[in-house]
Design a protein around this motif. Structure first.
Motif, PDB file in Angstrom:
ATOM      1  N   LEU A 128       0.964  -1.359   0.088  1.00 12.41           N
ATOM      2  CA  LEU A 128       0.112   0.136   0.031  1.00 12.41           C
ATOM      3  C   LEU A 128       0.927   1.202  -0.010  1.00 12.41           C
ATOM      4  O   LEU A 128       0.588   2.216  -0.446  1.00 12.41           O
ATOM      5  CB  LEU A 128      -0.908   0.008   1.223  1.00 12.41           C
ATOM      6  CG  LEU A 128      -2.192  -0.749   1.065  1.00 12.41           C
ATOM      7  CD1 LEU A 128      -2.835  -0.995   2.604  1.00 12.41           C
ATOM      8  CD2 LEU A 128      -3.072  -0.694  -0.001  1.00 12.41           C
ATOM      9  N   VAL A 129       2.022   1.306   0.666  1.00 14.17           N
ATOM     10  CA  VAL A 129       2.838   2.355   0.709  1.00 14.17           C
ATOM     11  C   VAL A 129       3.556   2.560  -0.544  1.00 14.17           C
ATOM     12  O   VAL A 129       3.618   3.492  -1.092  1.00 14.17           O
ATOM     13  CB  VAL A 129       3.913   2.184   1.787  1.00 14.17           C
ATOM     14  CG1 VAL A 129       5.004   3.477   1.747  1.00 14.17           C
ATOM     15  CG2 VAL A 129       3.181   2.148   3.231  1.00 14.17           C
ATOM     16  N   ARG A 130       3.966   1.273  -1.085  1.00  9.56           N
ATOM     17  CA  ARG A 130       4.536   1.509  -2.621  1.00  9.56           C
ATOM     18  C   ARG A 130       3.448   2.174  -3.494  1.00  9.56           C
ATOM     19  O   ARG A 130       3.910   2.794  -4.594  1.00  9.56           O
ATOM     20  CB  ARG A 130       4.978  -0.008  -3.133  1.00  9.56           C
ATOM     21  CG  ARG A 130       6.135  -0.269  -2.556  1.00  9.56           C
ATOM     22  CD  ARG A 130       6.647  -1.618  -3.451  1.00  9.56           C
ATOM     23  NE  ARG A 130       5.699  -2.768  -3.575  1.00  9.56           N
ATOM     24  CZ  ARG A 130       5.768  -3.836  -2.886  1.00  9.56           C
ATOM     25  NH1 ARG A 130       6.396  -3.873  -1.871  1.00  9.56           N
ATOM     26  NH2 ARG A 130       4.825  -4.579  -3.103  1.00  9.56           N
ATOM     27  N   SER A 131       2.334   1.610  -3.487  1.00 14.58           N
ATOM     28  CA  SER A 131       1.250   1.973  -4.492  1.00 14.58           C
ATOM     29  C   SER A 131       0.843   3.647  -4.206  1.00 14.58           C
ATOM     30  O   SER A 131       0.809   4.275  -5.225  1.00 14.58           O
ATOM     31  CB  SER A 131      -0.073   1.197  -4.158  1.00 14.58           C
ATOM     32  OG  SER A 131      -1.182   1.564  -4.874  1.00 14.58           O
ATOM     33  N   TRP A 132       1.026   3.854  -3.039  1.00 17.66           N
ATOM     34  CA  TRP A 132       0.737   5.314  -2.668  1.00 17.66           C
ATOM     35  C   TRP A 132       1.839   6.140  -3.498  1.00 17.66           C
ATOM     36  O   TRP A 132       1.592   7.020  -4.255  1.00 17.66           O
ATOM     37  CB  TRP A 132       0.711   5.786  -1.276  1.00 17.66           C
ATOM     38  CG  TRP A 132       0.770   7.188  -1.029  1.00 17.66           C
ATOM     39  CD1 TRP A 132      -0.266   7.900  -0.851  1.00 17.66           C
ATOM     40  CD2 TRP A 132       1.690   8.069  -0.783  1.00 17.66           C
ATOM     41  NE1 TRP A 132       0.095   9.193  -0.901  1.00 17.66           N
ATOM     42  CE2 TRP A 132       1.363   9.446  -0.539  1.00 17.66           C
ATOM     43  CE3 TRP A 132       3.312   7.742  -0.631  1.00 17.66           C
ATOM     44  CZ2 TRP A 132       2.329  10.420  -0.356  1.00 17.66           C
ATOM     45  CZ3 TRP A 132       4.021   8.931  -0.248  1.00 17.66           C
ATOM     46  CH2 TRP A 132       3.668   9.919  -0.342  1.00 17.66           C
ATOM     47  N   PHE A 133       2.912   5.814  -3.371  1.00 15.09           N
ATOM     48  CA  PHE A 133       4.322   6.456  -3.553  1.00 15.09           C
ATOM     49  C   PHE A 133       3.924   6.482  -5.261  1.00 15.09           C
ATOM     50  O   PHE A 133       4.219   7.515  -5.921  1.00 15.09           O
ATOM     51  CB  PHE A 133       5.620   5.898  -3.278  1.00 15.09           C
ATOM     52  CG  PHE A 133       6.689   6.548  -3.730  1.00 15.09           C
ATOM     53  CD1 PHE A 133       7.064   7.609  -3.088  1.00 15.09           C
ATOM     54  CD2 PHE A 133       7.315   6.382  -4.910  1.00 15.09           C
ATOM     55  CE1 PHE A 133       8.421   8.468  -3.520  1.00 15.09           C
ATOM     56  CE2 PHE A 133       8.476   7.127  -5.607  1.00 15.09           C
ATOM     57  CZ  PHE A 133       8.937   8.176  -5.005  1.00 15.09           C
ATOM     58  N   GLU A 134       3.986   5.281  -5.801  1.00 15.11           N
ATOM     59  CA  GLU A 134       3.856   5.208  -7.205  1.00 15.11           C
ATOM     60  C   GLU A 134       2.757   6.061  -7.929  1.00 15.11           C
ATOM     61  O   GLU A 134       2.907   6.505  -9.042  1.00 15.11           O
ATOM     62  CB  GLU A 134       3.777   3.604  -7.552  1.00 15.11           C
ATOM     63  CG  GLU A 134       5.250   3.052  -7.542  1.00 15.11           C
ATOM     64  CD  GLU A 134       5.224   1.601  -7.813  1.00 15.11           C
ATOM     65  OE1 GLU A 134       4.227   0.983  -7.587  1.00 15.11           O
ATOM     66  OE2 GLU A 134       6.332   0.768  -7.895  1.00 15.11           O
ATOM     67  N   GLY A 135       1.677   6.053  -7.091  1.00 16.10           N
ATOM     68  CA  GLY A 135       0.489   6.962  -7.501  1.00 16.10           C
ATOM     69  C   GLY A 135       0.751   8.507  -7.573  1.00 16.10           C
ATOM     70  O   GLY A 135       0.206   9.343  -8.251  1.00 16.10           O
ATOM     71  N   ARG A 136       1.740   8.901  -6.979  1.00 13.21           N
ATOM     72  CA  ARG A 136       2.007  10.437  -6.309  1.00 13.21           C
ATOM     73  C   ARG A 136       3.297  10.748  -7.330  1.00 13.21           C
ATOM     74  O   ARG A 136       3.556  11.757  -7.576  1.00 13.21           O
ATOM     75  CB  ARG A 136       2.250  10.760  -5.048  1.00 13.21           C
ATOM     76  CG  ARG A 136       0.940  10.191  -4.126  1.00 13.21           C
ATOM     77  CD  ARG A 136       0.278  11.690  -3.741  1.00 13.21           C
ATOM     78  NE  ARG A 136       1.010  12.415  -2.725  1.00 13.21           N
ATOM     79  CZ  ARG A 136       0.921  13.595  -2.870  1.00 13.21           C
ATOM     80  NH1 ARG A 136       0.253  14.289  -3.357  1.00 13.21           N
ATOM     81  NH2 ARG A 136       1.798  14.515  -2.058  1.00 13.21           N
TER      82      ARG A 136
END
Length: 139
Positions: free
Chosen positions: A18-26
């Motif tokens: 979830l942290v990776r996904s957040w970072f990659e989305g931003r």
């Protein structure tokens, strides 16, 4: 909980999905300082980051502690990250690179059906009143 990365960038491999996904989305991709520092930070090393303004140093310093706190990997109730910043930049750093990502990550965890522990943010300077310092130490 961390696991194998589905991300093509190895510097993000240790982060919770979830942290990776957040970072990659931003962000399009980690900056050079992030790529070089996150594996060291995730490995438990103490790291002193120096890089130009706008290079991502502050988020580099905060993202691994947020990962560890939100996933429960670190026991709550203890200081786990100490960030030293020039006073002039401190409020921006805290809002832009800590409080906002913390709120967005927390929302992502809750939306995924996970209940992350409470993470508190406090700033202390030479001007912090003694009573406030004592409250920080108690909480």
């Amino acid at each position: 909980m961390t696991g194998p990365s589905s991300s093509p960038n190895p510097s993000l491999a240790a982060f919770h999905p979830l942290v990776r996904s957040w970072f990659e989305g931003r962000f399009a991709t980690p900056t050079d300082i992030q790529e070089r520092s996150w594996p060291l930070i995730a490995g438990g090393r103490h790291v002193l980051l120096t890089a130009p303004t706008g290079s991502g140093k502050t988020l580099t310093a905060f993202l691994w502690p947020l990962n560890q706190l939100l996933t429960g990997a670190w026991e709550p109730g203890q200081v786990r990250a100490l960030y030293v910043s020039p006073l002039k930049a401190l409020n921006y750093d805290i809002e832009h690179n800590l409080s906002r990502p913390l709120a967005e990550l927390r929302e992502g965890f809750v939306a995924a059906g996970l209940e992350p522990p409470e993470v508190r943010v406090a700033t202390r300077s030479g001007d912090t009143a003694p009573g406030e310092r004592q409250r920080m130490a108690r909480r």
